[in-house]
Design a protein around this motif. Structure first.
Motif, PDB file in Angstrom:
ATOM      1  N   HIS A 171      -1.178  21.959  16.795  1.00  0.00           N
ATOM      2  CA  HIS A 171       0.175  22.667  16.817  1.00  0.00           C
ATOM      3  C   HIS A 171      -0.120  23.952  17.473  1.00  0.00           C
ATOM      4  O   HIS A 171       1.325  24.686  17.970  1.00  0.00           O
ATOM      5  N   GLY A 172      -1.109  24.557  17.796  1.00  0.00           N
ATOM      6  CA  GLY A 172      -1.359  25.912  18.211  1.00  0.00           C
ATOM      7  C   GLY A 172      -2.296  26.418  18.738  1.00  0.00           C
ATOM      8  O   GLY A 172      -3.142  25.356  18.105  1.00  0.00           O
ATOM      9  N   TYR A 173      -3.339  26.884  19.227  1.00  0.00           N
ATOM     10  CA  TYR A 173      -4.152  27.388  19.562  1.00  0.00           C
ATOM     11  C   TYR A 173      -4.852  28.804  19.141  1.00  0.00           C
ATOM     12  O   TYR A 173      -4.006  29.953  20.049  1.00  0.00           O
ATOM     13  N   GLY A 174      -5.336  29.545  18.667  1.00  0.00           N
ATOM     14  CA  GLY A 174      -5.576  31.127  18.054  1.00  0.00           C
ATOM     15  C   GLY A 174      -4.663  30.956  16.995  1.00  0.00           C
ATOM     16  O   GLY A 174      -3.640  30.339  16.375  1.00  0.00           O
ATOM     17  N   ILE A 175      -5.618  31.942  15.797  1.00  0.00           N
ATOM     18  CA  ILE A 175      -5.261  32.240  14.328  1.00  0.00           C
ATOM     19  C   ILE A 175      -3.661  32.799  14.395  1.00  0.00           C
ATOM     20  O   ILE A 175      -2.578  32.278  13.815  1.00  0.00           O
ATOM     21  N   LYS A 176      -3.464  33.823  15.617  1.00  0.00           N
ATOM     22  CA  LYS A 176      -1.760  34.979  15.518  1.00  0.00           C
ATOM     23  C   LYS A 176      -1.143  33.492  15.658  1.00  0.00           C
ATOM     24  O   LYS A 176      -0.144  34.108  15.652  1.00  0.00           O
ATOM     25  N   SER A 177      -1.216  32.512  17.741  1.00  0.00           N
ATOM     26  CA  SER A 177      -0.175  31.713  17.679  1.00  0.00           C
ATOM     27  C   SER A 177       0.633  30.622  16.601  1.00  0.00           C
ATOM     28  O   SER A 177       1.035  30.198  16.234  1.00  0.00           O
ATOM     29  N   LEU A 178      -1.081  30.636  15.793  1.00  0.00           N
ATOM     30  CA  LEU A 178      -0.653  28.980  14.511  1.00  0.00           C
ATOM     31  C   LEU A 178       0.470  30.092  14.099  1.00  0.00           C
ATOM     32  O   LEU A 178       0.533  29.458  13.253  1.00  0.00           O
TER      33      LEU A 178
END
Length: 419
Positions: free
Chosen positions: A31-38
């Motif tokens: 559902h997303g990529y990268g901890i910030k985006s997640l």
């Protein structure tokens, strides 16, 4: 810390990315990529935040500076099925697919500004996957033996370049190298319906790979509003030869085309709001989209137009917010919802792949302990979703219904160096 040490750690993390991991979120895509985006429900088309930006929109690597991000996510899905109304002895009942309970998903990204206009990036991340592990086999009443389940892993390596045309516009291009691994167990009862019965089940892990293209644009429309658009091509991978009797077109399992658009609005000096819409075209991959119904019109498992999971295209909607509490602390949150990939009549075969969750609620934060260093975390909950079957068990198997249920939790942490 010197540059070489974190870079060496990043390469180790990248090597770990091909270790066992599996998950299901929007269909089987992350559902997303990268901890910030997640932490913001996966928004990323218009709001690049770290060196994983190329996984959503390669144009974003021109906007994040020189940095290195290392992260890992602990992922825990809960998946189960219930069979009812079947006249087959021993078929009815509830089956728990959680014998393998949790997974680790590593990621890393690196970006470097080559000059004032051109930037390079490299991202390694889990694109998607699916895992079920039934100690009590839901297909045993239909002639299958042993424990049952599947294990699908997809890892992407995306080198990318971005060109900043001016202060407001950047364009990016990335090459997606995809590596995928698959295993199926405990479905040997379907071998009699395959054109290659010895290659349906219990043949160990097989792998395939392929290349695709990702293009993106990021534009600053006003001082506070930006837009991002990205497209990722369909990736035609090699075939799973060990499972050529299971997947349509003799073991083919390509990765579908996907694309989307996003907006990011800096509402105040501290508050940023973002929204993405993503389209995933599962229907263009036969192994994912072909209905089990074609089995009863002369198409065997593994044939060119053979039956499989019956998934449909989905659209995913994501909303996220970030708030800078102080110069050292930023808080994030988000919510996403998606179309249902499965039809109520396709639940029988999707006992192996019950990717029915549709809604995610996420929280996240970043702490800056000292200049040039960041620690980011996120938590995501995919709400429990039940898909009740309707005429889902074909009459050739005696009829009845299969209901699928799934929910998920994940927690991630990342450390970043601004280089």
């Amino acid at each position: 810390m010197s540059f070489n040490k974190p870079l060496f750690a990043a390469l180790l993390a990248g090597s770990a990315a091909v270790s066992p991991l599996a998950f299901a979120t929007n269909g089987y895509f992350a559902h997303g990529y990268g901890i910030k985006s997640l932490g913001m429900a996966g928004v990323g088309y218009a709001l690049p935040q770290d060196a994983l930006a190329a996984a959503s929109n390669p144009a974003g690597i021109a906007l994040v500076g020189d940095r290195l991000d290392l992260g890992v996510t602990w992922f825990k899905p809960e998946r189960s099925v219930e069979i009812s109304g079947s006249p087959v002895p021993g078929a009815n009942g509830r089956y728990d697919g959680n014998d393998t309970e949790s997974f680790l998903i590593p990621e890393f990204g690196y970006t470097r500004q080559l000059n004032e206009r051109l930037a390079f990036g490299l991202a390694v991340y889990g694109n998607g996957g699916m895992n079920t592990d039934y100690q009590r086999n839901p297909f045993s009443a239909y002639g299958s033996t042993g424990d049952a389940g599947v294990d699908l892993t997809q890892v992407f390596v995306t080198p990318s370049l971005a060109w900043r045309v001016n202060e407001r516009h950047s364009f990016g291009i990335g090459l997606n190298y995809a590596y995928q691994r698959f295993e199926a167990r405990g479905i040997d009862g379907f071998a009699r319906m395959s054109e290659s019965p010895e290659h349906v089940s219990d043949d160990g892990h097989d792998h395939s790979d392929g290349w695709g293209l990702r293009l993106g644009w990021n534009g600053q429309l006003t001082d506070s509003l930006s837009v991002g658009v990205a497209w990722s091509s369909k990736i035609k991978t090699g075939k799973f030869e060990r499972y050529e009797g299971l997947f349509a077109d003799h073991g083919s399992f390509d990765i579908p085309e996907n694309y989307g658009i996003g907006l990011a609005w800096r509402a105040t000096e501290r508050l940023t709001l973002a929204a993405d819409v993503q389209q995933i075209d599962y229907s263009d991959v036969k192994a994912i989209s072909n209905s089990v119904d074609v089995l009863f019109s002369g198409h065997l498992l593994g044939s060119e137009d053979g039956p499989n999971f019956g998934w449909e295209d989905i659209r995913v909607y994501k909303l996220g917010a970030s708030y800078a509490v102080t110069a050292q602390l930023t808080l994030r949150g988000g919510y996403s919802w998606a179309d249902q990939a499965l039809d109520k009549g396709e639940t029988f075969f999707n006992t192996l792949a019950p990717g029915v969750v549709r809604e995610h609620l996420t929280l996240g934060a970043t702490w800056v302990p000292e200049a040039g260093h960041e620690i980011s975390v996120f938590y995501a909950h995919a709400f429990s979703e039940e898909l009740k079957g309707s005429n889902s068990i074909p009459q050739a198997f005696g009829g009845g219904e299969v209901d699928l249920q799934m929910q998920q939790d994940s927690v991630g942490i990342a450390y970043a160096w601004k280089l």
